[in-house]
Design an enzyme around this catalytic site. Sequence first.
Site, PDB file in Angstrom:
ATOM      1  N   GLU A 125      48.074  19.480 102.471  1.00 33.32           N
ATOM      2  CA  GLU A 125      48.528  20.512 101.516  1.00 33.32           C
ATOM      3  C   GLU A 125      49.434  19.902 100.447  1.00 33.32           C
ATOM      4  O   GLU A 125      49.331  20.240  99.270  1.00 33.32           O
ATOM      5  CB  GLU A 125      49.248  21.652 102.245  1.00 33.32           C
ATOM      6  N   HIS A 151      47.489  18.126  97.801  1.00 35.26           N
ATOM      7  CA  HIS A 151      46.829  19.015  96.831  1.00 35.26           C
ATOM      8  C   HIS A 151      47.644  19.131  95.535  1.00 35.26           C
ATOM      9  O   HIS A 151      47.081  19.339  94.466  1.00 35.26           O
ATOM     10  CB  HIS A 151      46.629  20.413  97.419  1.00 35.26           C
ATOM     11  N   GLU A 181      39.598  18.498  97.881  1.00 36.21           N
ATOM     12  CA  GLU A 181      39.778  18.533  99.333  1.00 36.21           C
ATOM     13  C   GLU A 181      39.700  17.129  99.930  1.00 36.21           C
ATOM     14  O   GLU A 181      40.468  16.784 100.825  1.00 36.21           O
ATOM     15  CB  GLU A 181      38.727  19.436  99.975  1.00 36.21           C
ATOM     16  N   ASP A 231      42.482  15.239 101.997  1.00 34.16           N
ATOM     17  CA  ASP A 231      42.248  14.699 103.349  1.00 34.16           C
ATOM     18  C   ASP A 231      42.684  13.236 103.424  1.00 34.16           C
ATOM     19  O   ASP A 231      43.359  12.820 104.370  1.00 34.16           O
ATOM     20  CB  ASP A 231      40.756  14.783 103.715  1.00 34.16           C
TER      21      ASP A 231
HETATM   22 ZN   LIG Z   1      42.733  21.818 101.144  1.00 33.83          ZN
END
Ligand SMILES: [Zn+2]
Length: 689
Positions: free
Chosen positions: A520, A523, A586, A590
Amino acid sequence: MNCFRIAPILLLTAATALAQAPAAQKPAQPAFVPSFDAAAIDKTADPCTDFYQYACGNWVKSNPIPADQTRWGRSFSLVGERNRYLLWQELDSAATNPKSALEKQYGDYFAACMDTNLIEQKGLKPLDPAFQRIATLKDAHQLSALASDLEAEGSSMPLFNFGVEQDAKDSSKQIAGVFQGGLSLPDRDYYLVDNKHYAEIRQQYLAHVTKMFTLAGDTPEQAGREAAAVLEIETALAKASTPRVDLRDPQNIYHIYTVADFQKLTPEFDYSLYFKAVKVRPFDTLNVATPGFFKGLNELIAKEPVAAWQSYLRWHTLHGAAVNLPKAFFDENFAFFGQTLAGQKEPTPRWKQCTRMTDNALGEAVGQDWVKVNFPPAAKASMDQLVAALEKSLGDDIKTLPWMSDATKKAAEEKLSLIRNKIGYPEKWRDYSALKVQREDLIGNLERSAVFERNWDLDHLGKPVDEKEWGMTPPTVNAYYDPSMNDINFPAGILQPPFFDFKIDPAVNFGGIGVVIGHEMTHGFDDEGSQFDGHGNLREWQTPADRKAFTARTDCVADEYSSFEAAAAKGDAPAQKLNGRLTLGENTADNGGLRIAYMALLDTLAAEGKSISDQIGGYTEAQRYFIGFAQVWCQNQTEQSARESALVDPHSPGRWRVNGSVRNFDQFGKTFGCAQGKPMFPANACRVW
Ligand SMILES: [Zn+2]
């Protein structure tokens, strides 16, 4: 939090339940999922060749997809099932024996949903008012008045989405915004891709829409004509829609118009009338996120006959309510949207569907009692510590990045220091007292809830931003980063084993919730998030040279993931690769999450006088970290659902969330003694953060 603002970036995209059975399947309490499961490991697999197969192989083999699911994951699905069961217990008890006004409200909401006998008795009667309004349409210029009426009543108004969002370039302001909409199939590609596979899906869709109209009482000829009109309108709207990948760039969805200029762009639809009908405060400017769509809609209104619009609106009324109509309708709905489109074998049990619907409508009412039982204050304190450890390691990571200038590093550190953390549940709960719930009026409850949510959303217009609001309910097994808020959010629902468990060694915890936290945070610095500054404003803070270096690195990740296969060729359906551009944010998150959680683990072990090479149960701490991480993502998915996800889901499937991340992190290859050049330890690894 409506559906079209600069979207909060979720940890995963939850599968939607598509239909339900009226049968009274009895719920049973699912067991806790262990954080580290040696039995899940496939020891015949080589971790250096396919780490996902190694960490998850036995689990995947022995956990087929339950008949009522399209995707079945070891962590998300099992914790989701458990949370839903605990919530169901609360709802079931409130429905039979409410102990407070709040319990009475959500108990009645749940009970109305569960009463399938009453649903049968009522038939289509609850939709009559909407059908009658649609029947009165005389010419296309009245479409705005009709759409306004439908929206004001809480009926389905599919044409577009309207709501309040933070101004992307001035996050302290809450402004009006409109966004594309209007489709029934999962993505514009379903209407537009020219191959045998999608042509067949469109034929099946046409047959399904026809069937729904005949169930509603139309003759087969009428129904066929109506279905053709629906497909024609939706196909035109699909053509006018901005593709999903382009929507990911915040610059592409930021177009401030005066209301007058917007009206000039789209003269066929009276937006002023619409804004008045939905009772929003007057405003002068708005964000037209997708101007091309609204131009396309305008042309379509001028072109399509009134009868076609009536068919389209009747269809959306039926379709929107299908899961809450008599059995014949939801069986037909399930046959297409569940079985054909997603490969689901059996409908979702009614109790699960009603639990989900009540959580959607009254989540912060239901959640108040849920967290009392399921989220002790000590868990919140432990999370604070973990988040602080991750913040420190992302800060250390930024300091050592070889490709970034000092000026940009300083700006990145400033943004990191401004990230706010929200853990567990809101400090202040929403007030639902204005939402009227009637125990014998399911469709009415849904409509009143839609109006209540819309009013709540529109009430934000022009007001200061409330940093304490949440975009997820407490039992949700997910997490998100919001670029305009620059905050990370972890509902109580995910703060449980196997993600979060303080009875287990730190390696496994950092591989679980640690990577989620790191994901998170990253991001805020992925291809989308990095375009916003620490105050949530769309503003460049990297130097041009650093942005260029950043883009070269994200291009590497995009190309890498585009080479991964999501579904093999089968029948008329060609092999489907992942879309590295759709999943770029994403995948970047990751990769960053795995790296910085590992660094935080090293710090934590050092502080406790331990080492990453200490052994527990036959594995080193480092190995347990990577296995714990991978086992969060063990999953099975139907072929149909995997194909759909590849088109619409910004998240990669479990296999590539694991293998894509570990192959880009050299500590993995070193931990498992992989020879350089093996698939999980390549020479050409990508790295952004
Ligand atoms: Zn995410």
